[in-house]
Design a protein around this motif. Structure first.
Motif, PDB file in Angstrom:
ATOM      1  N   GLU A   6       0.639  -1.093   0.416  1.00 26.90           N
ATOM      2  CA  GLU A   6       0.334  -0.097  -0.277  1.00 26.90           C
ATOM      3  C   GLU A   6       0.505   0.675   0.076  1.00 26.90           C
ATOM      4  OE1 GLU A   6      -3.405   1.397  -1.205  1.00 26.90           O
ATOM      5  OE2 GLU A   6      -2.949  -1.082  -0.517  1.00 26.90           O
ATOM      6  N   ASN A   7       2.157   1.034   0.522  1.00 27.94           N
ATOM      7  CA  ASN A   7       2.979   2.976   0.500  1.00 27.94           C
ATOM      8  C   ASN A   7       3.865   2.295  -0.246  1.00 27.94           C
ATOM      9  OD1 ASN A   7       2.225   2.246   3.376  1.00 27.94           O
ATOM     10  ND2 ASN A   7       3.546   2.242   4.235  1.00 27.94           N
ATOM     11  N   GLU A   8       3.763   1.711  -0.916  1.00 25.94           N
ATOM     12  CA  GLU A   8       4.608   1.952  -2.656  1.00 25.94           C
ATOM     13  C   GLU A   8       3.575   1.955  -4.092  1.00 25.94           C
ATOM     14  OE1 GLU A   8       5.266  -0.051  -0.777  1.00 25.94           O
ATOM     15  OE2 GLU A   8       6.975   0.061   0.641  1.00 25.94           O
ATOM     16  N   LYS A   9       2.819   1.992  -3.328  1.00 25.56           N
ATOM     17  CA  LYS A   9       1.385   2.231  -4.391  1.00 25.56           C
ATOM     18  C   LYS A   9       1.952   3.119  -5.755  1.00 25.56           C
ATOM     19  CE  LYS A   9      -2.107  -0.818  -3.853  1.00 25.56           C
ATOM     20  NZ  LYS A   9      -3.695  -1.391  -3.824  1.00 25.56           N
ATOM     21  N   ASP A  10       1.950   4.192  -5.132  1.00 23.14           N
ATOM     22  CA  ASP A  10       2.193   5.247  -6.143  1.00 23.14           C
ATOM     23  C   ASP A  10       4.078   5.007  -7.087  1.00 23.14           C
ATOM     24  OD1 ASP A  10       3.486   6.270  -3.624  1.00 23.14           O
ATOM     25  OD2 ASP A  10       4.590   7.744  -4.599  1.00 23.14           O
ATOM     26  N   ILE A  11       4.759   4.717  -6.862  1.00 23.60           N
ATOM     27  CA  ILE A  11       5.286   4.663  -6.864  1.00 23.60           C
ATOM     28  C   ILE A  11       5.457   3.149  -8.230  1.00 23.60           C
ATOM     29  CG2 ILE A  11       8.080   3.275  -6.736  1.00 23.60           C
ATOM     30  CD1 ILE A  11       8.426   4.858  -3.614  1.00 23.60           C
ATOM     31  N   LEU A  12       4.608   2.054  -7.348  1.00 25.99           N
ATOM     32  CA  LEU A  12       4.108   1.401  -8.923  1.00 25.99           C
ATOM     33  C   LEU A  12       3.945   1.849  -9.902  1.00 25.99           C
ATOM     34  CD1 LEU A  12       3.511  -1.695  -6.277  1.00 25.99           C
ATOM     35  CD2 LEU A  12       5.565  -1.295  -7.186  1.00 25.99           C
ATOM     36  N   TYR A  13       2.846   2.502 -10.066  1.00 27.06           N
ATOM     37  CA  TYR A  13       1.870   3.483 -10.384  1.00 27.06           C
ATOM     38  C   TYR A  13       2.692   4.221 -11.548  1.00 27.06           C
ATOM     39  CZ  TYR A  13      -2.241   2.121  -9.057  1.00 27.06           C
ATOM     40  OH  TYR A  13      -3.675   1.259  -9.149  1.00 27.06           O
ATOM     41  N   TYR A  14       3.574   4.873 -11.066  1.00 26.78           N
ATOM     42  CA  TYR A  14       4.656   5.725 -11.437  1.00 26.78           C
ATOM     43  C   TYR A  14       5.598   4.632 -12.891  1.00 26.78           C
ATOM     44  CZ  TYR A  14       8.914   7.840 -12.191  1.00 26.78           C
ATOM     45  OH  TYR A  14      10.684   8.321 -13.152  1.00 26.78           O
ATOM     46  N   LEU A  15       5.443   3.788 -11.668  1.00 22.17           N
ATOM     47  CA  LEU A  15       7.073   2.751 -13.093  1.00 22.17           C
ATOM     48  C   LEU A  15       6.714   2.169 -13.924  1.00 22.17           C
ATOM     49  CD1 LEU A  15       8.714   0.308 -10.229  1.00 22.17           C
ATOM     50  CD2 LEU A  15       9.538   2.759 -12.174  1.00 22.17           C
ATOM     51  N   ARG A  16       5.084   1.906 -13.413  1.00 22.18           N
ATOM     52  CA  ARG A  16       3.306   0.898 -14.507  1.00 22.18           C
ATOM     53  C   ARG A  16       3.376   2.233 -15.954  1.00 22.18           C
ATOM     54  NH1 ARG A  16      -1.818  -1.488 -13.344  1.00 22.18           N
ATOM     55  NH2 ARG A  16      -2.555   0.785 -13.386  1.00 22.18           N
ATOM     56  N   GLY A  17       3.208   3.854 -15.392  1.00 25.97           N
ATOM     57  CA  GLY A  17       3.381   4.800 -16.076  1.00 25.97           C
ATOM     58  C   GLY A  17       4.653   4.792 -17.349  1.00 25.97           C
ATOM     59  N   ASN A  18       5.424   4.524 -17.198  1.00 20.42           N
ATOM     60  CA  ASN A  18       7.292   3.957 -17.469  1.00 20.42           C
ATOM     61  C   ASN A  18       7.036   3.446 -18.723  1.00 20.42           C
ATOM     62  OD1 ASN A  18       7.816   6.877 -16.559  1.00 20.42           O
ATOM     63  ND2 ASN A  18       9.322   5.269 -14.367  1.00 20.42           N
ATOM     64  N   ALA A  19       6.725   2.384 -17.944  1.00 20.00           N
ATOM     65  CA  ALA A  19       6.522   0.951 -19.111  1.00 20.00           C
ATOM     66  C   ALA A  19       5.681   1.311 -20.133  1.00 20.00           C
ATOM     67  CB  ALA A  19       6.573  -0.573 -18.254  1.00 20.00           C
ATOM     68  N   TYR A  20       4.812   2.171 -20.028  1.00 19.43           N
ATOM     69  CA  TYR A  20       3.664   1.878 -20.919  1.00 19.43           C
ATOM     70  C   TYR A  20       3.945   3.377 -22.040  1.00 19.43           C
ATOM     71  CZ  TYR A  20      -0.519  -0.786 -19.370  1.00 19.43           C
ATOM     72  OH  TYR A  20      -0.876  -1.522 -19.782  1.00 19.43           O
ATOM     73  N   ARG A  21       5.036   4.155 -21.282  1.00 18.90           N
ATOM     74  CA  ARG A  21       4.691   5.080 -22.345  1.00 18.90           C
ATOM     75  C   ARG A  21       6.185   4.770 -23.473  1.00 18.90           C
ATOM     76  NH1 ARG A  21      10.015   6.970 -21.623  1.00 18.90           N
ATOM     77  NH2 ARG A  21       9.986   6.889 -19.431  1.00 18.90           N
ATOM     78  N   LYS A  22       6.859   3.613 -22.515  1.00 20.57           N
ATOM     79  CA  LYS A  22       8.385   3.096 -23.254  1.00 20.57           C
ATOM     80  C   LYS A  22       7.352   2.340 -24.396  1.00 20.57           C
ATOM     81  CE  LYS A  22      13.107   1.784 -23.011  1.00 20.57           C
ATOM     82  NZ  LYS A  22      14.272   1.426 -21.799  1.00 20.57           N
ATOM     83  N   LYS A  23       6.220   1.763 -24.233  1.00 18.54           N
ATOM     84  CA  LYS A  23       5.812   1.001 -24.878  1.00 18.54           C
ATOM     85  C   LYS A  23       4.602   1.478 -26.195  1.00 18.54           C
ATOM     86  CE  LYS A  23       2.556  -3.077 -25.015  1.00 18.54           C
ATOM     87  NZ  LYS A  23       2.247  -4.075 -24.080  1.00 18.54           N
ATOM     88  N   GLY A  24       4.676   3.608 -25.541  1.00 17.91           N
ATOM     89  CA  GLY A  24       4.230   4.054 -26.841  1.00 17.91           C
ATOM     90  C   GLY A  24       2.694   3.767 -26.423  1.00 17.91           C
ATOM     91  N   ASP A  25       2.109   3.417 -24.997  1.00 18.86           N
ATOM     92  CA  ASP A  25       1.100   4.015 -24.939  1.00 18.86           C
ATOM     93  C   ASP A  25       0.629   4.976 -23.630  1.00 18.86           C
ATOM     94  OD1 ASP A  25      -1.049   2.995 -24.041  1.00 18.86           O
ATOM     95  OD2 ASP A  25      -1.792   1.224 -23.389  1.00 18.86           O
ATOM     96  N   TRP A  26       0.756   5.855 -24.819  1.00 21.06           N
ATOM     97  CA  TRP A  26       0.557   7.304 -24.449  1.00 21.06           C
ATOM     98  C   TRP A  26      -0.687   7.347 -23.191  1.00 21.06           C
ATOM     99  CZ3 TRP A  26       4.782   9.917 -24.158  1.00 21.06           C
ATOM    100  CH2 TRP A  26       6.024   9.427 -24.849  1.00 21.06           C
ATOM    101  N   LYS A  27      -1.293   7.191 -23.273  1.00 20.33           N
ATOM    102  CA  LYS A  27      -2.886   7.177 -23.182  1.00 20.33           C
ATOM    103  C   LYS A  27      -2.529   6.606 -21.544  1.00 20.33           C
ATOM    104  CE  LYS A  27      -7.460   6.283 -21.994  1.00 20.33           C
ATOM    105  NZ  LYS A  27      -7.393   6.597 -20.904  1.00 20.33           N
ATOM    106  N   GLN A  28      -2.414   5.579 -21.635  1.00 18.72           N
ATOM    107  CA  GLN A  28      -1.621   4.416 -20.217  1.00 18.72           C
ATOM    108  C   GLN A  28      -0.711   4.221 -19.203  1.00 18.72           C
ATOM    109  OE1 GLN A  28      -3.762   1.387 -18.681  1.00 18.72           O
ATOM    110  NE2 GLN A  28      -4.976   1.640 -20.504  1.00 18.72           N
ATOM    111  N   ALA A  29       0.239   5.735 -20.466  1.00 19.18           N
ATOM    112  CA  ALA A  29       1.552   6.121 -19.080  1.00 19.18           C
ATOM    113  C   ALA A  29       0.293   7.371 -19.119  1.00 19.18           C
ATOM    114  CB  ALA A  29       1.800   6.502 -20.587  1.00 19.18           C
ATOM    115  N   LEU A  30      -0.074   8.273 -18.961  1.00 17.67           N
ATOM    116  CA  LEU A  30      -0.806   9.451 -18.397  1.00 17.67           C
ATOM    117  C   LEU A  30      -1.527   9.325 -17.862  1.00 17.67           C
ATOM    118  CD1 LEU A  30      -1.246  11.449 -21.797  1.00 17.67           C
ATOM    119  CD2 LEU A  30       0.314  12.050 -19.691  1.00 17.67           C
ATOM    120  N   ASP A  31      -2.004   7.979 -17.061  1.00 18.82           N
ATOM    121  CA  ASP A  31      -3.530   7.835 -16.333  1.00 18.82           C
ATOM    122  C   ASP A  31      -2.653   7.089 -15.142  1.00 18.82           C
ATOM    123  OD1 ASP A  31      -5.255   8.002 -18.608  1.00 18.82           O
ATOM    124  OD2 ASP A  31      -6.006   5.981 -18.549  1.00 18.82           O
TER     125      ASP A  31
END
Length: 93
Positions: free
Chosen positions: A33-58
């Motif tokens: 629970e305390n790391e969820k913001d970091i996990l969402y940030y990392l998932r955003g980075n992964a989606y950005r790298k994949k080229g899925d800008w909407k998922q990255a921004l979300d």
């Protein structure tokens, strides 16, 4: 949390699908629970790298909602700047 470092390495190496899969599983785990913001940030980075800008921004926005001081604030701003730059070029064709 060692898993976070492993996830960062997966993303840096370009294995974003594996990283996203592991992040999805971790986000379901109530013990992080305390790391969820970091996990969402990392998932955003992964989606950005994949080229899925909407998922990255979300995902960046989810991270910001949990922690207004998250590095996702800068990442989201940069992603929007990139998208705005690309769309402006489209108007000049």
């Amino acid at each position: 949390m060692e898993q976070i470092e492993n996830l960062k390495e997966l993303i840096n190496q370009g294995d974003v699908d594996t990283a996203i899969e592991q992040l999805n599983q971790l986000l379901l785990d109530t013990s992080v629970e305390n790391e969820k913001d970091i996990l969402y940030y990392l998932r955003g980075n992964a989606y950005r790298k994949k080229g899925d800008w909407k998922q990255a921004l979300d995902n960046y926005q989810y991270a910001i909602n949990l922690n207004p001081d998250s590095p996702a604030v800068q990442a989201r701003k940069m992603a929007i700047d990139i998208l705005n730059f690309y769309h402006k070029d489209m108007y000049n064709q």
